[in-house]
Design an enzyme around this catalytic site. Structure first.
Site, PDB file in Angstrom:
ATOM      1  N   ASN A 222      81.014  11.463 -13.024  1.00 48.23           N
ATOM      2  CA  ASN A 222      80.700  10.161 -12.441  1.00 48.23           C
ATOM      3  C   ASN A 222      81.601   9.039 -12.943  1.00 48.23           C
ATOM      4  OD1 ASN A 222      78.445  10.478 -10.595  1.00 48.23           O
ATOM      5  ND2 ASN A 222      77.307  11.221 -12.369  1.00 48.23           N
TER       6      ASN A 222
ATOM      7  N   THR B  40      81.522  18.530 -13.307  1.00 55.65           N
ATOM      8  CA  THR B  40      80.466  18.140 -14.226  1.00 55.65           C
ATOM      9  C   THR B  40      79.382  19.203 -14.251  1.00 55.65           C
ATOM     10  OG1 THR B  40      78.730  16.529 -14.773  1.00 55.65           O
ATOM     11  CG2 THR B  40      79.316  16.703 -12.454  1.00 55.65           C
TER      12      THR B  40
ATOM     13  N   ASP C 145      76.479  18.672 -15.074  1.00 55.46           N
ATOM     14  CA  ASP C 145      75.220  18.017 -14.703  1.00 55.46           C
ATOM     15  C   ASP C 145      74.912  18.108 -13.210  1.00 55.46           C
ATOM     16  OD1 ASP C 145      74.569  17.149 -17.307  1.00 55.46           O
ATOM     17  OD2 ASP C 145      75.936  15.464 -17.126  1.00 55.46           O
TER      18      ASP C 145
ATOM     19  N   ARG D 167      70.929  14.263 -18.620  1.00 50.11           N
ATOM     20  CA  ARG D 167      70.391  12.970 -19.067  1.00 50.11           C
ATOM     21  C   ARG D 167      69.466  12.341 -18.030  1.00 50.11           C
ATOM     22  NH1 ARG D 167      72.145   9.309 -22.745  1.00 50.11           N
ATOM     23  NH2 ARG D 167      73.910  10.671 -23.200  1.00 50.11           N
TER      24      ARG D 167
ATOM     25  N   TYR E 235      77.050  22.662 -26.860  1.00 50.88           N
ATOM     26  CA  TYR E 235      78.345  23.006 -26.285  1.00 50.88           C
ATOM     27  C   TYR E 235      78.407  24.449 -25.787  1.00 50.88           C
ATOM     28  CZ  TYR E 235      80.465  18.695 -28.111  1.00 50.88           C
ATOM     29  OH  TYR E 235      80.784  17.391 -28.367  1.00 50.88           O
TER      30      TYR E 235
END
Length: 422
Positions: free
Chosen positions: A116, A144, A146, A194, A299
């Site tokens: 992002n 990403t 995410d 997140r 990680y």
């Protein structure tokens, strides 16, 4: 005989943000596609910081085999960074520096590979040409774990971390089930995410029935309800004998506070999280008295190339090649995105999308992907997620049993400008 150059100038590629198991596959796609068109490629050392510092790498010094090996090598081959450019008005000096570096090295195309915040940087740089009278084309390249970039069906990097999460949930749960009679009753796995629960949702692929793990998934999209959580854990242990919980790092209470807020912020200004798994484990111990174990893959989940999804690896490579095609075709301020045309069989293609529709936007889990109680995923979510973890893409192994990952020389390009303080 080297391929004929179709255009003058060089292409600059850079990696940004947290790396993935397949971001280097994208790098391979970029470099191989550019080489096929006779366009030399530089890479910025440590992302946009390398461009600002004029720390550039000549990928032309690497062999064909070395670049091909990037397709099965995790990490960031050229180094990455977390650094967000401010607006042109707020920090014109940085943008002027970028143009100086681009001009000094005849950089005509800039490909920024990230999530992002990187899409935001790419959008800003794409607007530099007119503002500073320099012909530069900028393409954002998606990456990403995410999976929260807008427009694209999925994000390169996500499929592999999703596979790792589902497999880890399944394997760890078999361990817990074996010892539950006299040992651990509750196992908690904390995963990245997140604001969006895509990775946590992927754990749901490990089982389908109420008695199969994960028994509870905690999503950032739903407020954490302590009483409901404890009641479900207790009921599961009493019925099954043990309980597996998968929690996204970004779960919040009803007031919007992160359960694991550490009180610090990262380089992008995001709240640093201190670990939600031990917070949940302490609740389980204090309120229910159960013996617990918790794990934080951290990680490991984003670097596990040995367990990468073949679908993910292929998509990561494809967006790299497409980014080069778009840049050399004269496109600017676009990103190659993945478009799904079918779930079963899974079919996809790559198309350009405007960066302004992606930058500074966040794709969260649709409400229809979460069960009514908020602790699981629906059939629709399974239909979306399942194809993304399909297939294996094992790296080659040596006689010592370890994977043979690629290593680049990363030969520096001679600097032409004074150093820059930022």
């Amino acid at each position: 005989m080297p391929p004929r150059r179709t255009s003058s100038g060089r292409l600059l590629y850079a990696q940004s943000g947290g790396v993935t198991a397949v971001i280097n596959a994208t790098a391979a796609g970029v470099i191989e596609a550019a080489r096929a068109k006779g366009v030399p490629v530089y890479a910025a050392r440590n992302g946009i910081l390398g461009a600002l510092r004029e720390e550039l790498i000549d990928t032309g010094k690497e062999t064909k085999a070395a670049i091909a090996a990037l397709r099965h090598t995790p990490g960031g081959a050229f180094g990455s960074c977390r650094y967000k450019l401010k607006s042109l008005e707020a920090n014109r000096a940085e943008y002027e520096r970028l143009i100086e570096v681009f001009r000094a090295h005849d950089i005509r195309w800039f490909l920024y590979n990230g999530g992002n915040d990187s899409a935001d940087t790419a959008l800003k740089i794409s607007q530099l040409g007119k503002a500073m009278d320099y012909d530069i084309r900028c393409i954002g390249v998606p990456k990403t774990v995410d999976n929260d970039l807008a427009v694209t069906d999925c994000c390169p990097g996500f499929g592999s971390v999703a596979k790792y999460t589902a497999v880890s949930t399944l394997e760890a749960s078999l361990d817990v089930a074996s010892m539950a009679d006299t040992s651990t009753k509750v196992f908690i796995l904390e995963v990245m995410g997140r604001h969006a629960g895509w990775i946590a949702a992927a754990a749901g692929l490990a089982g389908e029935s109420a008695d199969e793990p994960p028994h509870l998934i905690l999503f950032p999209e739903r407020s954490f309800d302590e009483a409901a959580f404890l009641a479900r854990v207790k009921a599961t242990v009493e019925r099954v004998g043990w309980c597996t919980v998968v929690a996204s790092e970004g779960i919040r209470d009803a007031d919007g506070r992160f359960l694991a807020e550490a009180g610090t912020r990262d380089a992008f200004g995001h709240t640093q999280l201190g670990g939600v798994a031990p917070v949940l484990a302490a609740l389980v111990k204090e309120k229910l008295g159960y013996k617990y174990h918790w794990a934080l893959p951290d990680y490991l989940q984003r670097s596990a190339r040995h367990l990468a999804s073949r679908t993910d690896a292929e998509q990561a490579y494809a967006v790299g090649r497409a980014a080069v095609d778009y840049a050399l075709a004269g496109m600017n301020a676009v990103m190659p995105v993945i478009v799904r045309s079918s779930d079963a069989p899974y079919r996809w293609k790559v198309e350009p999308a405007p960066l302004h529709k992606i930058a500074n936007r966040e794709k969260k889990m649709p409400s229809g992907f979460l069960t009514r109680d908020g602790f699981g995923i629906t059939v629709a979510a399974r239909r979306y997620l399942a194809p993304l973890i399909q297939g294996e893409a094992h790296p080659p192994h040596g006689s010592d049993g370890l994977p043979r990952y690629g290593r680049l020389k990363n030969t520096s390009v001679a600097k032409k400008l004074p150093s820059f303080e930022h």
